[in-house]
Design a protein around this motif. Sequence first.
Motif, PDB file in Angstrom:
ATOM      1  N   GLY A  23      -8.247   6.273  -6.152  1.00  0.00           N
ATOM      2  CA  GLY A  23      -7.381   6.378  -4.639  1.00  0.00           C
ATOM      3  C   GLY A  23      -5.947   6.418  -5.292  1.00  0.00           C
ATOM      4  N   GLY A  83       0.482  -2.498   3.796  1.00  0.00           N
ATOM      5  CA  GLY A  83       0.414  -1.362   2.978  1.00  0.00           C
ATOM      6  C   GLY A  83       0.238   0.098   4.990  1.00  0.00           C
ATOM      7  N   ALA A  84       0.154   1.152   4.001  1.00  0.00           N
ATOM      8  CA  ALA A  84      -0.019   2.432   5.096  1.00  0.00           C
ATOM      9  C   ALA A  84      -1.383   1.909   6.533  1.00  0.00           C
ATOM     10  CB  ALA A  84      -0.280   3.523   5.203  1.00  0.00           C
ATOM     11  N   LYS A  85      -2.216   1.174   5.734  1.00  0.00           N
ATOM     12  CA  LYS A  85      -3.233   0.745   6.593  1.00  0.00           C
ATOM     13  C   LYS A  85      -3.385   0.193   7.192  1.00  0.00           C
ATOM     14  CE  LYS A  85      -8.279   0.647   4.288  1.00  0.00           C
ATOM     15  NZ  LYS A  85      -9.021   0.244   2.798  1.00  0.00           N
ATOM     16  N   LEU A  88      -1.819   1.710  10.842  1.00  0.00           N
ATOM     17  CA  LEU A  88      -3.178   2.274  11.493  1.00  0.00           C
ATOM     18  C   LEU A  88      -3.308   1.919  12.339  1.00  0.00           C
ATOM     19  CD1 LEU A  88      -4.067   4.323   8.226  1.00  0.00           C
ATOM     20  CD2 LEU A  88      -3.185   5.553  10.155  1.00  0.00           C
ATOM     21  N   TRP A 109     -10.149  10.201   6.146  1.00  0.00           N
ATOM     22  CA  TRP A 109      -9.709   9.416   5.323  1.00  0.00           C
ATOM     23  C   TRP A 109     -10.654   8.447   5.815  1.00  0.00           C
ATOM     24  CZ3 TRP A 109      -6.393   5.144   5.931  1.00  0.00           C
ATOM     25  CH2 TRP A 109      -6.684   3.614   4.632  1.00  0.00           C
ATOM     26  N   ASN A 155      -3.412  14.002   9.183  1.00  0.00           N
ATOM     27  CA  ASN A 155      -3.445  13.463   7.804  1.00  0.00           C
ATOM     28  C   ASN A 155      -2.909  14.991   6.826  1.00  0.00           C
ATOM     29  OD1 ASN A 155      -5.190  12.371   5.267  1.00  0.00           O
ATOM     30  ND2 ASN A 155      -2.588  11.731   5.276  1.00  0.00           N
ATOM     31  N   ASN A 159      -6.184  13.012   2.868  1.00  0.00           N
ATOM     32  CA  ASN A 159      -7.195  13.203   1.936  1.00  0.00           C
ATOM     33  C   ASN A 159      -8.668  13.233   2.284  1.00  0.00           C
ATOM     34  OD1 ASN A 159      -9.290  10.897   0.453  1.00  0.00           O
ATOM     35  ND2 ASN A 159      -7.805   9.285   0.444  1.00  0.00           N
ATOM     36  N   ASP A 188      -0.676  10.787   9.605  1.00  0.00           N
ATOM     37  CA  ASP A 188      -0.305   9.781   8.344  1.00  0.00           C
ATOM     38  C   ASP A 188      -0.105  10.989   7.804  1.00  0.00           C
ATOM     39  OD1 ASP A 188      -0.945   8.486   5.956  1.00  0.00           O
ATOM     40  OD2 ASP A 188      -3.195   8.481   6.388  1.00  0.00           O
ATOM     41  N   ILE A 190       1.597  10.226   4.542  1.00  0.00           N
ATOM     42  CA  ILE A 190       1.592   9.460   3.578  1.00  0.00           C
ATOM     43  C   ILE A 190       1.094  10.335   1.545  1.00  0.00           C
ATOM     44  CG2 ILE A 190      -1.385   8.606   3.000  1.00  0.00           C
ATOM     45  CD1 ILE A 190      -0.091   5.651   1.760  1.00  0.00           C
ATOM     46  N   TYR A 191       0.427  11.000   1.700  1.00  0.00           N
ATOM     47  CA  TYR A 191       0.626  12.195   0.669  1.00  0.00           C
ATOM     48  C   TYR A 191       1.711  12.597   0.540  1.00  0.00           C
ATOM     49  CZ  TYR A 191      -3.388   9.939  -0.807  1.00  0.00           C
ATOM     50  OH  TYR A 191      -4.970   8.890  -1.164  1.00  0.00           O
ATOM     51  N   SER A 222       2.635   3.624  -1.504  1.00  0.00           N
ATOM     52  CA  SER A 222       1.761   3.449  -2.496  1.00  0.00           C
ATOM     53  C   SER A 222       1.254   4.683  -3.081  1.00  0.00           C
ATOM     54  CB  SER A 222       0.354   2.900  -1.622  1.00  0.00           C
ATOM     55  OG  SER A 222       0.432   1.699  -0.888  1.00  0.00           O
ATOM     56  N   LYS A 223       1.687   5.744  -2.540  1.00  0.00           N
ATOM     57  CA  LYS A 223       1.476   6.448  -3.094  1.00  0.00           C
ATOM     58  C   LYS A 223       3.446   7.320  -4.086  1.00  0.00           C
ATOM     59  CE  LYS A 223      -2.413   6.832  -1.167  1.00  0.00           C
ATOM     60  NZ  LYS A 223      -4.082   5.982  -1.555  1.00  0.00           N
ATOM     61  N   ARG A 231       0.883  -3.469  -1.787  1.00  0.00           N
ATOM     62  CA  ARG A 231       1.409  -3.620   0.155  1.00  0.00           C
ATOM     63  C   ARG A 231       2.307  -3.557   0.300  1.00  0.00           C
ATOM     64  NH1 ARG A 231      -2.102  -1.137   0.256  1.00  0.00           N
ATOM     65  NH2 ARG A 231      -3.230  -1.741   1.744  1.00  0.00           N
TER      66      ARG A 231
HETATM   67  C1  LIG Z   1      -4.640   9.565   3.777  1.00  0.00           C
HETATM   68  C2  LIG Z   1      -4.602   7.959   3.139  1.00  0.00           C
HETATM   69  N1  LIG Z   1      -4.103   6.959   4.301  1.00  0.00           N
HETATM   70  C3  LIG Z   1      -3.543   5.734   4.133  1.00  0.00           C
HETATM   71  C4  LIG Z   1      -4.087   5.280   3.192  1.00  0.00           C
HETATM   72  C5  LIG Z   1      -3.249   3.766   2.978  1.00  0.00           C
HETATM   73  O1  LIG Z   1      -2.305   3.423   2.170  1.00  0.00           O
HETATM   74  P1  LIG Z   1      -1.926   2.246   2.368  1.00  0.00           P
HETATM   75  O2  LIG Z   1      -2.110   0.772   2.653  1.00  0.00           O
HETATM   76  O3  LIG Z   1      -2.015   1.733   0.293  1.00  0.00           O
HETATM   77  O4  LIG Z   1      -0.367   2.089   1.940  1.00  0.00           O
HETATM   78  C6  LIG Z   1      -4.458   5.574   2.393  1.00  0.00           C
HETATM   79  C7  LIG Z   1      -4.948   4.947   0.835  1.00  0.00           C
HETATM   80  O5  LIG Z   1      -5.936   5.673   0.101  1.00  0.00           O
HETATM   81  C8  LIG Z   1      -4.883   7.067   2.181  1.00  0.00           C
HETATM   82  O6  LIG Z   1      -5.502   7.567   1.680  1.00  0.00           O
END
Ligand SMILES: Cc1ncc(COP(=O)(O)O)c(C=O)c1O
Length: 384
Positions: A23, A83-85, A88, A109, A155, A159, A188, A190-191, A222-223, A231
Amino acid sequence: MAFDARAKAMLAQGRDLINLTAGEPDFPTVPAAAEAAIEAIRAGFTHYTEAAGIRPLREAIAAKLHRDNGLQYAAEEIAVTTGAKFALYAAFQVLCDPGDEVLVPSPYWVSYPEQAKLAGAVPVFVEAAEADGFIPRAQQLEGRITARTKVLVLNSPCNPTGAVIPQDELARIGQLVLRHPRLYVLSDEIYEKMVYGGARHGSIAALDAELRRRTVTINGFSKAYAMTGWRLGYAAADREIARAIGNLLSQTTSNVTSVAQRAALGALDGTEGEVAAMVAEFARRREHVLGRLAAMPHVRLQPPRGAFYVFPNLRTALGLRSPGGQLLRDVDTLALRLMEEAGLATVPGSGFGTAEHIRISYAAALPMLQAGLDRLEAFLRALA
Ligand SMILES: Cc1ncc(COP(=O)(O)O)c(C=O)c1O
């Protein structure tokens, strides 16, 4: 991550395995980011910072959102997160009360439903139809709105499906949100940089001032900059929500690593060429993968428009026997047999809310992808 861990364990045992579960981009972190971090360490920039991030970084992110996404945010409306995680996670925590419902287009996701539950909310899955390219449609979403619906998760690019919500549908979803005053959007993005074949990424918060007020835009490094391990993510939201997220950060993680924040500043400074080169390489691989999959038995594929995954439907393979004689009773078994017998690691759709798909990542060098696809094809052709 669980399948990835199993794949890594098999590799550690010396097993012959091609791992297409990743990922994360298989490129090195953009050099400007790494250099900025080294410089930060040398300069002793190694102490606590403001919990929501250093001001120059929040300003740089605000400028990026303006330039790339047509979004107007002040530095105070940005919170830099682990991280985006975690952006969220924090957004779910501040938006949701126990019993609130969160609309999650499916496939999704993996972390959205779990994070909604961690905030006491109830995920409500809304199927994004495969025949419709997995695009979530306003009409379907509206049918699932109740008095308890609080958050809609978007999203795009998605993903695992790679679906990119077209601008006209995004506008319809925006209208739907405006008709429901209690509803917020977690977008979201991120992509966003990874889009192909003329697809365009749009930010819902850029469509309307009231939508902006009720949207938390999530993004990260991240991406786009190959910085998964650093992070680095962020949330952009109207002042009150951003402040609440900042308060949560100050009682949980505190600031993102000071050095990583400087790296983020480096990543935002003149790296467009490197990002474009990475996306061009992803586009090349995507073409290759689509061409190969089109010639394989049992594969039904909606061509993804974004991210770096393909999500083929393998329904007609279920119920058959693997080359080693094992019954493929479900997609988890299929992915496991593919890994054990053919030496190819992918991710079964079950974690993303589907029973018929596997996710194949093309964040791997072309020769590796080619070898992986050879293994997939041989496996599928040998099913009985
Ligand atoms: C859709 C999506 N959102 C958020 C994330 C989180 O990314 P990160 O926490 O690395 O910024 C990912 C990571 O795989 C993702 O696929």
